[in-house]
Design an enzyme around this catalytic site. Structure first.
Site, PDB file in Angstrom:
ATOM      1  N   THR A 351       0.859  -1.197   0.000  1.00 23.45           N
ATOM      2  CA  THR A 351       0.000   0.000   0.000  1.00 23.45           C
ATOM      3  C   THR A 351       0.889   1.238   0.000  1.00 23.45           C
ATOM      4  OG1 THR A 351      -1.850  -1.051   1.160  1.00 23.45           O
ATOM      5  CG2 THR A 351      -1.763   1.322   1.286  1.00 23.45           C
ATOM      6  N   GLY A 434      -1.147  -3.125   5.266  1.00 21.81           N
ATOM      7  CA  GLY A 434      -2.145  -4.163   5.387  1.00 21.81           C
ATOM      8  C   GLY A 434      -2.874  -4.179   6.715  1.00 21.81           C
TER       9      GLY A 434
END
Length: 529
Positions: A351, A434
């Protein structure tokens, strides 16, 4: 202030604007937009688009995004949910009939319709000052002309050669001679450049209609998926009212479900019943309490968090003092809980999170993701769009709130954060990584408000994460503390890679300055002017 004789980073202080991202090219893109007269929204989208090129394992236009925005340090915070939905033809019954009881990470059924591009266009149209063509300029240039690969990106790329090799299109576009680039290699993505140009020219229709959407649907259908053009046409982001909880005399804001931001707020509600400041930040006691709060909060997340458009998510109950009090009573300072609930779902550390604040104090907290590293590892051949595997976050259990269903959004892990003090944004922050993200939010905020760290110190501080039945402890945690945690009954483990990567900008309204920090666990940096 940090010890100047020790390795580390200084806080970046600025007066006119600041940006913090996990990649230097992304931070530079944001600064270029700010100095050209754009606002924080323009800069954030430009920065994220660059990361979709230079950090292809962490994010991409085939993924989703969430945003928190306060304009001019006043008024309500705007929340934007840019997560995508499952195709209209995908049901739990369809999967169970095929013997699929769990959606795999590389399954075409894990691909939800990407929401990021739609969200970018909506955000720019409603709150930006520049068009999508202008803000994509730098990303297109990197994709077309190439960029030099940085060290952390190289490591993350190399860890996924096997997964990328499993898809012919992904191997062709994200590997060279069957391998990944090393630091300093120049990488180009010509197919992705063409798609970015289509978006720059046509806006969201450059992605959700016409050749790009057709290419994506064809690639998925060839693998057995049930997506169609209507699924892409129907994708729309939603403005949402942020959820909040008080901590240290401030208001902490998160995006509501289907995101897991509510998990961070529940953790903080549990933690504020302890006098954390009485312990050293690297003490056994502090890290033990944090680990126990993690397990309790994640158990509630896994029972309840889902798409509120299709199921009832008990937000009020999850944020209640009564629940926090009940859970806090289960924590013993002398012993780890027996038979703990385990953090569920795939464990990953990808991410991108970024934050930008401009001279008018427009503050943007922005996160964009493919979910797992390189998402599903399914790439559409003509458009170069690497597709997320967010649908792996669904369960295939018709009785569960987060069960896969037509046009449903899965439980989402990416969460931007914001802290208000007296109604004004004081901190725009996020911690990528995450399932770790709620823990990262709580850890960062307690570092700041219980221990008085500055933003860079709070980011640098060693991390732990109770996941999959073990307490992952970064190597920088002292051995005596590791042993103390083990003595309490924690199964202490040293993770192969660090947990998360944070960015934060603190707004000092009294001084009229910004203080920005960026995580050394990644390649990025903070900049201001």
């Amino acid at each position: 202030m940090r010890d100047l004789q020790q390795p580390g980073r200084s806080v970046v202080h600025a007066t006119n604007g600041a940006a913090a991202t996990s990649h230097p090219f992304s931070t530079l893109a944001a600064m270029e937009i700010l100095q050209a007269g754009g606002n924080a929204v323009d800069a954030a989208v430009a920065a994220c688009a660059v990361q979709c090129v230079v950090e292809p394992m962490s994010t991409g236009i085939g993924g989703d995004c969430f945003v928190l925005l306060q304009k001019g340090a006043q008024g309500p915070v705007i929340g934007l949910n840019g997560s995508g939905h499952a195709p209209a033809k995908l049901t739990a019954e369809h999967l169970l009939d095929q013997g699929i009881g769990q959606i795999g990470l590389e399954s075409p059924h894990a691909v939800t319709v990407p929401g990021a591009v739609d969200a970018w266009c909506r955000l720019l149209g409603d709150h930006g000052t520049m068009g999508i063509d202008r803000v994509l300029h730098r990303a297109i240039r990197y994709a077309e002309e190439g960029f030099a690969v940085t060290p952390r990106i190289s490591v993350d790329w190399s860890r996924n050669v096997g997964r990328l090799s499993g898809n012919e299109n992904s191997a062709a576009q994200y590997l060279k001679d069957g391998g990944s680039p090393v630091p300093g290699d120049v990488w180009r993505s010509p197919e992705l450049a063409r798609t970015l140009k289509a978006i720059a020219s046509r806006g969201r229709d450059g992605f959700y209609a016409g050749p790009v959407a057709e290419d994506i649907v064809a690639a998925l259908n060839a693998l057995g998926a049930v997506h169609d053009a209507g699924d892409f046409e129907a994708q729309r982001c939603d403005y949402v009212e942020p959820i909040a909880s008080d901590y240290a005399g401030r208001q902490v804001l998160e995006i509501p479900p289907n995101g897991q931001g509510i998990t961070a707020l529940l953790m903080l509600n549990i933690l504020k019943g302890f006098d954390l400041g009485a312990y050293d930040p690297m003490s056994v006691e502090r890290l033990h309490i944090e680990a126990e709060a993690t397990r309790l909060a994640f158990a509630e997340r896994d029972k309840h968090v889902a798409d509120p458009r299709q199921v009832d998510v008990p937000v009020e109950h999850l944020l209640s003092d009564a629940l926090a009090d009940e859970l806090r009573e289960k924590i013993s300072l002398g012993r780890a809980m027996a038979n703990p609930a385990k953090v569920t779902g795939p464990v990953y550390r990808d991410t991108v999170y970024l934050t930008v604040v401009d001279r008018d104090l427009n503050a943007v907290s922005f996160i964009n993701s493919l979910y797992f590293s390189f998402g599903s590892c399914i790439t559409a051949p003509q458009s170069g769009v690497l597709l997320q595997n967010r649908g792996a976050g669904f369960v295939v259990d018709p009785g569960h709130p987060n069960c896969v269903a037509p046009r449903k959004r899965p439980m989402h892990t990416i969460i931007p954060g914001m802290v208000l003090n007296g109604g004004r944004c004081e901190l725009s922050f996020g911690v990528m990584g995450g399932g770790y993200q709620p823990v990262g939010h709580a850890h960062l905020l307690t570092n700041l408000f219980d221990y008085g760290m500055d933003v860079q110190e709070a980011i640098d501080c060693p991390r732990t994460f109770h996941v999959a039945g073990k307490l992952d402890v970064e190597r920088s945690v002292p051995d005596t503390v590791r042993q103390g945690l083990a003595d309490l009954g924690h199964d202490v483990n040293t993770p192969e890679m660090p947990w998360g990567g944070a960015q934060a900008i603190f707004i000092d309204h009294r001084k009229g300055t910004l203080a920005a920090g960026s995580d050394p666990r990644k390649d990025g940096c903070a900049m201001g002017y």
